[in-house]
Design an enzyme around this catalytic site. Sequence first.
Site, PDB file in Angstrom:
ATOM      1  N   SER A  48       9.318   8.991   7.638  1.00  0.00           N
ATOM      2  CA  SER A  48      10.047   7.737   7.792  1.00  0.00           C
ATOM      3  C   SER A  48      11.472   7.967   7.308  1.00  0.00           C
ATOM      4  CB  SER A  48       9.397   6.629   6.962  1.00  0.00           C
ATOM      5  OG  SER A  48      10.227   5.491   6.878  1.00  0.00           O
ATOM      6  N   TYR A 102       6.722   3.202  -1.173  1.00  0.00           N
ATOM      7  CA  TYR A 102       6.783   3.865   0.130  1.00  0.00           C
ATOM      8  C   TYR A 102       7.876   4.929   0.132  1.00  0.00           C
ATOM      9  CZ  TYR A 102       6.477   4.222   5.242  1.00  0.00           C
ATOM     10  OH  TYR A 102       6.305   4.667   6.541  1.00  0.00           O
TER      11      TYR A 102
END
Length: 263
Positions: A143, A156
Site C-alpha cells: 500500500s 496499518y
Amino acid sequence: MSEKRIIVTGASSGIGEAVARQAVARGWQVLAVARRAERLEALAAEIGCETFAADLTQEDAVAALAEAAATFRPTGLVQVAGGAKGAAPLGETTIEDWRWMFESNVIATKRVIDALLPLLRRSTAAPQQDGSASYAEIMVVTSIAATVSYQGGSGYNAAKSAEKQLIDVLRLELFGEPIRVMEVAPGMVWTEEFSLVRFGGDQAKADAVYKDVQDPLSADDVARVMTDILALPGHVSVDETIIKPVAQTHPWMVHKGPLVAKG
C-alpha cells in the site's frame, strides 16, 4: 515460452479476485487461494481456475497449501491477502487490531513465501521450450501506507511498512537467482470489503471514504496493471509500482468533487 502458473492469494474478493480473473483471461493457469471456500467455488465455476481454501494466518493451513501447490507446480506467487482494521488515533487503537494486521499482512506473507519459495526455485530449473532461461516471480501487494504516514493509520502504516521491508530484503537475498521480486503499492481503491472490514462492518463509514471522489481506482484497474507487469518477459523486474487515482495525491490528500482544470 513456458506456461505461466500463478498462485493468487486473497482471491475471493477485491484485487485478488480481479487478478485471478484477468490472469485466466490471459490464458494463464491460476490457483486461487482464500479463506472462503464457497466464494472460491463460485469463482472456479465461472472462470475455470483451480482453488484452495486456506486461512494464511494459520501455520497448518499454509503447510497444506504448500502440498497442494507442489501438484500445481507454480511459476509465480501473487500475494494479495491482507487488510486494515481501525482508523482511530494511536492511543485509541487496540492491540487486537494491531495483532490482526501484523498477522494478516506480515506474518502471513512470510509464511506463504517460506512455503512456496522452494517450488518457485524448482520451476526455474529447466529452460523454456525455445531454449531461453526460465524465471519465477513473487509479486506482493502492499500500500502507499507502507511509505507515507497518515493520521488514523498507525497500525496499518506499521504493518505495511514491515511487509515492504520483508519484500525489499527478499529481493536482496535472492540476488543471483532467476526470480523477480515485485511490489505493488495501491492508493485509494474501491472494493466491496476493504473499508468495510477496516470500520468493523459499518457501511456508512466505509461509503464515506469514497463519497464525492471522482473515479477512485477499482480492483480491475489495479489488477490490469499487475497482470501487465506479470506479462513482461521474465527478466524484466518492475521492482516497485505505485498506483493512485488522479484524485489522490497522498493518503491524506484526496480531492472531493469534480476534477477541473485550472486556468
